[in-house]
Design a protein around this motif. Structure first.
Motif, mmCIF file in Angstrom:
data_model
loop_
_atom_site.group_PDB
_atom_site.id
_atom_site.type_symbol
_atom_site.label_atom_id
_atom_site.label_comp_id
_atom_site.label_asym_id
_atom_site.label_seq_id
_atom_site.Cartn_x
_atom_site.Cartn_y
_atom_site.Cartn_z
ATOM 1 N N THR A 48 135.382 -31.105 -77.716
ATOM 2 C CA THR A 48 136.679 -31.766 -77.830
ATOM 3 C C THR A 48 137.220 -32.302 -76.501
ATOM 4 O OG1 THR A 48 137.537 -29.537 -77.805
ATOM 5 C CG2 THR A 48 137.589 -30.687 -79.922
ATOM 6 N N ASP A 49 136.749 -31.713 -75.389
ATOM 7 C CA ASP A 49 137.320 -32.137 -74.105
ATOM 8 C C ASP A 49 136.683 -33.418 -73.582
ATOM 9 O OD1 ASP A 49 134.897 -30.961 -73.812
ATOM 10 O OD2 ASP A 49 135.344 -30.083 -71.848
ATOM 11 N N ASP A 51 136.847 -36.502 -74.670
ATOM 12 C CA ASP A 51 137.560 -37.784 -74.780
ATOM 13 C C ASP A 51 136.846 -38.823 -75.624
ATOM 14 O OD1 ASP A 51 139.819 -37.354 -73.529
ATOM 15 O OD2 ASP A 51 139.347 -38.466 -71.690
ATOM 16 N N LEU A 53 136.638 -38.882 -78.924
ATOM 17 C CA LEU A 53 137.212 -39.079 -80.234
ATOM 18 C C LEU A 53 138.629 -38.526 -80.216
ATOM 19 C CD1 LEU A 53 135.638 -39.947 -82.823
ATOM 20 C CD2 LEU A 53 135.502 -37.535 -83.370
ATOM 21 N N THR A 54 139.560 -39.332 -80.672
ATOM 22 C CA THR A 54 140.914 -38.793 -80.769
ATOM 23 C C THR A 54 140.996 -37.959 -82.049
ATOM 24 O OG1 THR A 54 141.760 -40.589 -82.107
ATOM 25 C CG2 THR A 54 141.831 -40.895 -79.720
ATOM 26 N N ALA A 55 142.002 -37.126 -82.140
ATOM 27 C CA ALA A 55 142.179 -36.288 -83.330
ATOM 28 C C ALA A 55 142.327 -37.162 -84.581
ATOM 29 C CB ALA A 55 143.402 -35.394 -83.148
ATOM 30 N N ASP A 56 143.022 -38.284 -84.440
ATOM 31 C CA ASP A 56 143.208 -39.207 -85.561
ATOM 32 C C ASP A 56 141.892 -39.749 -86.076
ATOM 33 O OD1 ASP A 56 145.853 -38.992 -85.777
ATOM 34 O OD2 ASP A 56 146.350 -41.000 -84.955
ATOM 35 N N GLN A 57 141.059 -40.146 -85.115
ATOM 36 C CA GLN A 57 139.770 -40.713 -85.510
ATOM 37 C C GLN A 57 138.921 -39.671 -86.240
ATOM 38 O OE1 GLN A 57 138.902 -42.031 -81.574
ATOM 39 N NE2 GLN A 57 139.074 -44.201 -82.125
ATOM 40 N N GLU A 59 140.005 -37.168 -87.923
ATOM 41 C CA GLU A 59 140.622 -36.937 -89.234
ATOM 42 C C GLU A 59 140.241 -38.040 -90.226
ATOM 43 O OE1 GLU A 59 145.001 -36.397 -89.514
ATOM 44 O OE2 GLU A 59 144.508 -34.608 -88.334
ATOM 45 N N ASN A 60 140.254 -39.287 -89.746
ATOM 46 C CA ASN A 60 139.881 -40.401 -90.614
ATOM 47 C C ASN A 60 138.471 -40.245 -91.154
ATOM 48 O OD1 ASN A 60 142.323 -41.564 -90.278
ATOM 49 N ND2 ASN A 60 141.647 -43.073 -88.751
ATOM 50 N N ARG A 373 132.264 -45.674 -76.648
ATOM 51 C CA ARG A 373 132.983 -44.776 -75.734
ATOM 52 C C ARG A 373 132.022 -43.900 -74.954
ATOM 53 N NH1 ARG A 373 136.429 -45.122 -79.710
ATOM 54 N NH2 ARG A 373 135.742 -43.246 -80.787
#
Ligand code: GDP
Length: 427
Positions: A48-49, A51, A53-57, A59-60, A373
């Protein structure tokens, strides 16, 4: 002479178009499900650290899993639905029975069957009933018992009784056709509510009319209401009880050269076609002419029952002109099968095909975003690393230079010390 027997080899039925399309789209969604699962697993393993993927991405992507699951459930349940309408005693139940080739629904019960009946196929060889969504199985040993059960239950007209009939006994059920029999449109009050609750997802509507009279206003009203809600409903009109006209003198009028009954038939046909084309405006004249059939459900059922009891046996004694009515019933079935399977493929699968494509492209966007990314982060690290390297190198050089110059200094200092010591010793 026995009536020509209609063979139903599974591959020749137009219903196979739907059956195959259903299998295909279910397979495709199984694959999509697999891809989504792979991506979700992959995403879950990304630290997770980083960078990436954002949490939103994240979740989608996880939401796609639910979406696919939902679609798969809908797809697995999809069937072709035909709804039958008509005034009580016009022969709706008889038509359904003739199509199912068995006495599945009670007929001649008049106003006692006030509720909706849905006949659908079930695996195994046991028929049973369920009422509404209670899921409780009630066994049906006989049609009489079914009629009795329906009467006893005192169901209100919006209730649905499901008749689960063994698929193996009828190719229509095996191929996923579901039959809905409605309370007579002459006895019901809540026509609008009914259409909303039971008809909006029907692929085909069959009006069972009485050939002994012209279309009634209640029958016309029903289709007006349906076509207000559905842009182009698929309608068939069966002029049933055509056998009753066979021996009626007023139906046999006309000149010598005109075959019996054809004058009345022509009049009926013209009026019915005019209703579909001019009044409802749901089809062209050429189409409408292929949607009106003059049949006798009762005769057809009797014939089929006799045939299934003793194949090749002589048909029961039926009124004159039976052959052509029987042929017309078969013609109706063929056109019905073509129409329902084509319509169901379009209405049930087209939208899900589009959604499947959009899910695939969502996945692709998510993955290529991740890839981009990841590349960017790698490139950034590489620059950082090379900067550090240069720094280290230059430090090394400085250090070396320092050491070199220190060496010189130290030598100079030792020289100096040696010299001073020598002076002090007086050498
Ligand atoms: P429903 O109320 O519309 O479901 O009508 P049913 O199927 O129960 O039929 C009412 C009665 O009409 C029954 O006694 C049937 O046997 C009879 N019937 C149905 N179709 C025909 C037909 O084509 N010709 C004749 N003569 N009688 C029929």
């Amino acid at each position: 002479e026995p009536a020509p027997k209609r063979q139903h080899s599974p591959s020749s039925s137009p219903l196979q178009v739907f059956v195959k399309a259903k299998k295909r789209i279910n397979d495709i969604y199984d694959s999509i499900d697999g891809y989504v699962l792979d991506v979700v697993r992959f995403v879950n393993n990304i630290p997770t650290d980083k960078d990436l993927l954002t949490a939103d991405q994240a979740e989608n992507i996880q939401a796609l899993q639910k979406k696919v699951k939902g679609i798969k459930e809908v797809l697995a349940r999809n069937h072709m639905k035909v709804a039958f309408f008509g005034r009580t005693s016009n022969g709706k139940s008889s038509v359904i029975n003739a199509m199912l080739r068995d006495k599945v629904l009670p007929s001649g019960m008049g106003h006692t069957t006030h509720c909706f009946l849905q006949v659908e196929g079930v695996d195994g060889d046991e028929a049973f009933l369920t009422v509404g969504d209670d899921g409780q199985r009630r066994s049906v040993e006989s049609v009489a018992q079914l009629g009795h059960a329906l009467h006893k239950e005192k169901l209100d007209e919006s209730a649905v009784v499901y008749v689960h009939w063994p698929k193996q006994r009828c190719h229509l059920l095996r191929d996923d056709v579901v039959f809905v029999d409605s309370p007579g449109i002459d006895v019901t009050q809540g026509l609008d509510a009914w259409i909303d609750a039971h008809c909006l997802d029907a692929d085909v509507f069959v009006l069972v009319a009485n050939a002994e009279s012209t279309l009634m206003q209640t029958e016309k009203n029903f289709f007006h209401k349906v076509s207000e809600r559905l842009s182009s409903p698929n309608i068939f009109i069966l002029q049933n009880r055509w056998d009753q006209t066979a021996n009626e003198p007023e139906f046999v009028e006309g000149s010598e050269s005109v075959p019996e009954g054809s004058v009345v038939r022509q009049q009926h046909l013209e009026r019915t076609v005019a209703f579909l084309v001019d009044e409802l405006g749901v089809m062209t004249r050429a189409q409408a002419e292929k949607r009106v059939f003059f049949v006798s459900a009762k005769e057809c059922l009797l014939q089929r029952l006799a045939e299934s009891r003793a194949p090749g046996a002589l048909p029961p004694v039926l009124a004159e002109g039976f052959q052509s009515r029987f042929f017309e019933f078969q013609e109706f079935e063929r056109r019905f099968e073509e129409c329902i399977s084509k319509s169901a493929v379009q209405t049930k699968f087209e939208q899900h095909t589009q959604r499947g494509k959009s899910i695939a492209s969502d996945l692709q966007t998510a993955l290529s975003g991740l890839y981009d990314r990841a590349q960017a982060i790698r490139a950034e690290k590489a620059t950082k690393r090379s900067k550090t390297k240069a720094r280290i190198e230059s430090t090394d050089q400085q250090l070396n230079a320092l050491i070199e110059s220190m060496k010189d200094k130290i030598y100079a200092m030792t020289d100096d010390v040696e010299r001073k010591v020598a002076v002090a010793l007086g050498e």
